[in-house]
Write an enzyme that holds these catalytic residues in place. Structure first.
Site, mmCIF file in Angstrom:
data_model
loop_
_atom_site.group_PDB
_atom_site.id
_atom_site.type_symbol
_atom_site.label_atom_id
_atom_site.label_comp_id
_atom_site.label_asym_id
_atom_site.label_seq_id
_atom_site.Cartn_x
_atom_site.Cartn_y
_atom_site.Cartn_z
ATOM 1 N N HIS A 165 0.794 -1.233 0.000
ATOM 2 C CA HIS A 165 0.000 0.000 0.000
ATOM 3 C C HIS A 165 0.826 1.284 0.000
ATOM 4 O O HIS A 165 0.292 2.359 -0.234
ATOM 5 C CB HIS A 165 -0.963 0.021 1.198
HETATM 6 C C1 UD1 Z 1 -1.637 6.004 6.028
HETATM 7 C C2 UD1 Z 1 -0.343 6.308 6.786
HETATM 8 C C3 UD1 Z 1 0.560 5.090 6.755
HETATM 9 C C4 UD1 Z 1 -0.161 3.832 7.221
HETATM 10 C C5 UD1 Z 1 -1.444 3.669 6.433
HETATM 11 C C6 UD1 Z 1 -2.236 2.471 6.882
HETATM 12 C C7 UD1 Z 1 0.276 8.692 6.525
HETATM 13 C C8 UD1 Z 1 1.280 9.628 5.975
HETATM 14 N N1 UD1 Z 1 0.414 7.391 6.162
HETATM 15 O O1 UD1 Z 1 -1.303 5.783 4.675
HETATM 16 O O2 UD1 Z 1 1.654 5.325 7.627
HETATM 17 O O3 UD1 Z 1 0.683 2.715 7.007
HETATM 18 O O4 UD1 Z 1 -2.235 4.859 6.588
HETATM 19 O O5 UD1 Z 1 -3.220 2.126 5.948
HETATM 20 O O6 UD1 Z 1 -0.569 9.102 7.283
HETATM 21 N N2 UD1 Z 1 -8.326 5.876 0.811
HETATM 22 C C9 UD1 Z 1 -9.597 5.395 0.595
HETATM 23 N N3 UD1 Z 1 -10.369 5.110 1.683
HETATM 24 C C10 UD1 Z 1 -9.955 5.300 2.954
HETATM 25 C C11 UD1 Z 1 -8.664 5.799 3.164
HETATM 26 C C12 UD1 Z 1 -7.865 6.074 2.091
HETATM 27 O O7 UD1 Z 1 -10.024 5.214 -0.536
HETATM 28 O O8 UD1 Z 1 -10.722 5.000 3.898
HETATM 29 C C13 UD1 Z 1 -7.467 6.144 -0.343
HETATM 30 C C14 UD1 Z 1 -7.515 7.563 -0.850
HETATM 31 O O9 UD1 Z 1 -7.362 7.546 -2.219
HETATM 32 C C15 UD1 Z 1 -6.288 8.191 -0.232
HETATM 33 C C16 UD1 Z 1 -5.312 7.029 -0.233
HETATM 34 O O10 UD1 Z 1 -6.114 5.873 0.020
HETATM 35 O O11 UD1 Z 1 -5.819 9.284 -0.934
HETATM 36 C C17 UD1 Z 1 -4.223 7.127 0.792
HETATM 37 O O12 UD1 Z 1 -4.779 7.324 2.088
HETATM 38 P P1 UD1 Z 1 -3.978 8.199 3.180
HETATM 39 O O13 UD1 Z 1 -4.778 8.323 4.405
HETATM 40 O O14 UD1 Z 1 -3.498 9.465 2.552
HETATM 41 O O15 UD1 Z 1 -2.687 7.372 3.476
HETATM 42 P P2 UD1 Z 1 -2.395 5.792 3.545
HETATM 43 O O16 UD1 Z 1 -1.701 5.386 2.319
HETATM 44 O O17 UD1 Z 1 -3.598 5.014 3.920
#
Ligand code: UD1
Length: 359
Positions: free
Chosen positions: A204
């Site tokens: 991820h």
């Molecule tokens: C975040 C944490 C990471 C952790 C991970 C666990 C930061 C910088 N990183 O990364 O350390 O390992 O969480 O999963 O905070 N999205 C959805 N649905 C959701 C959440 C996210 O579709 O419920 C998608 C969105 O497109 C979003 C992307 O996932 O832009 C990334 O989500 P984000 O919260 O920015 O960071 P993670 O990659 O999940």
């Protein structure tokens, strides 16, 4: 004592569970603030339900965005929440954008700040999580470290006096959930027909998902393995694979949606091997004694490497060969504590409660 926990991302809900239970058992007040960083039901709500975590008292509903937009939105929403609840401690968890936002709000309002899972370092300055954890440790009044290695990092940065070794709360929750699993290999969540001999994979991190060549190489390596590969797909992996035209159903791949925590623990227990770029899963694999291959250039959880249960896939072409390596030597080492880190955390918060400021 009133503790205000700030959480927002999937691994933080897992860490929150034993803390919420330990605070309740010790009769302390606990306010839970969910930033909304993760919002899909499978990324958030199922953890509260399965791990018996009280519903958040406050939900900021921030959602996704660039690092600055997401962190800034949380920060601007937090002031009013902290002013209203005026906790004795703000407790932040791990290294996500929710962590740094909670930390900054607390220090700006002069509310004592405690950082759980303090002192971890990858020494990779391009990782957003490294920025978040270093800055949070240096802002915190109390650095609650999971391991001796983490204590060493804090001491090396001049933070020894603010540091306390409490153990790792993920050990608490992982071992409790694993002990509860009636049929470890089949708690649920695995696709039909996978059988008993499978590899469990999660990918991820942006450094892996957002580079099409890298993602193609990782997915290609997994698809070529001679056993079914259950790939639990974070929403970002699904989105990027579609964008780059990478088939997540190729070869051995059996892609599923993110698993709830009990299913994940059972799936790790039943797997022949784990392949991941997650921090927490490397450690869960070790706790459950499933060999792990980590698709990163470094790890914060160096004990898993030193004990032979985890290897870094520095060369992506070698992933299939690493997954097939001989079984590691059995060990009863417990670098991540004995499963009572949450109680130790709550005791330490009470012992180190700063005296109220006099006007
Ligand atoms: C975040 C944490 C990471 C952790 C991970 C666990 C930061 C910088 N990183 O990364 O350390 O390992 O969480 O999963 O905070 N999205 C959805 N649905 C959701 C959440 C996210 O579709 O419920 C998608 C969105 O497109 C979003 C992307 O996932 O832009 C990334 O989500 P984000 O919260 O920015 O960071 P993670 O990659 O999940």
């Amino acid at each position: 004592m009133r503790i205000l926990s700030v959480v927002g991302a999937r691994p933080q809900f897992v860490k929150l569970a034993p803390i919420a239970h330990a605070l309740a058992a010790a009769g302390h007040e606990h306010v839970i603030v969910h930033t909304g960083q993760h919002y899909d039901v499978k990324m958030s709500d199922v953890f509260f339900e399965d791990l018996d975590i009280p519903a958040p008292d406050v939900h900021l509903g921030v959602g996704s965005g660039s690092h600055g937009v997401q962190t800034g939105a949380m920060l601007s929403a937090m002031d009013a929440v902290l002013e209203e609840h005026r906790p004795d401690w703000v407790l932040v968890y791990g290294d996500t954008n929710s962590t740094i936002a909670g930390a900054l709000s607390a220090v700006k309002l002069h509310i004592p700040l405690a950082h759980l899972e303090a002192g971890l370092r990858s020494f990779n300055r391009s990782m957003p999580e490294e920025h978040n954890r270093v800055l949070t440790d240096h802002a915190a009044d109390l650095c609650l470290a999971p391991t001796q290695v983490a204590m060493g990092h804090l001491a090396a940065e001049g933070l020894a006096e603010r540091a306390a070794l409490v153990g790792d709360v993920m050990t608490d929750v992982c071992l409790t959930v694993a002990a509860r699993a009636a049929d470890p290999a089949r708690e649920g969540g695995l696709p039909d027909g996978v059988g008993d001999d499978y590899v469990l994979a999660t990918i991820h991190r942006a450094e892996n998902t957002d580079d099409p060549d890298r993602l193609r190489a990782i997915v290609g390596g997994l698809a070529s393995l001679p056993y079914p590969v259950v790939l639990t797909a974070h929403p970002r992996l699904t989105a990027r694979a579609e964008q780059f035209g990478i088939d997540l159903a190729a070869g051995s791949l059996r892609t599923v949606e993110p698993l709830d925590y009990p299913s994940m623990v059972a799936a790790v227990q039943g797997a022949r091997a784990v392949v991941t770029d997650s921090g927490g899963l490397q450690k869960e694999a070790f706790l459950l004694r499933t060999p792990c291959t980590t698709v990163r250039t470094e790890t914060e959880w160096t004990e898993t490497i030193d004990l032979g249960w985890n290897v870094l896939a520095l060369d992506l072409d070698r992933v299939p060969e690493l997954v097939d390596r001989p079984a590691p030597a059995p060990t009863d080492a417990a670098p991540y504590g004995d499963g009572h880190a949450a109680e130790a955390t709550v005791r330490t918060l009470a012992e180190r409660l700063p005296a109220p400021a006099t006007a």
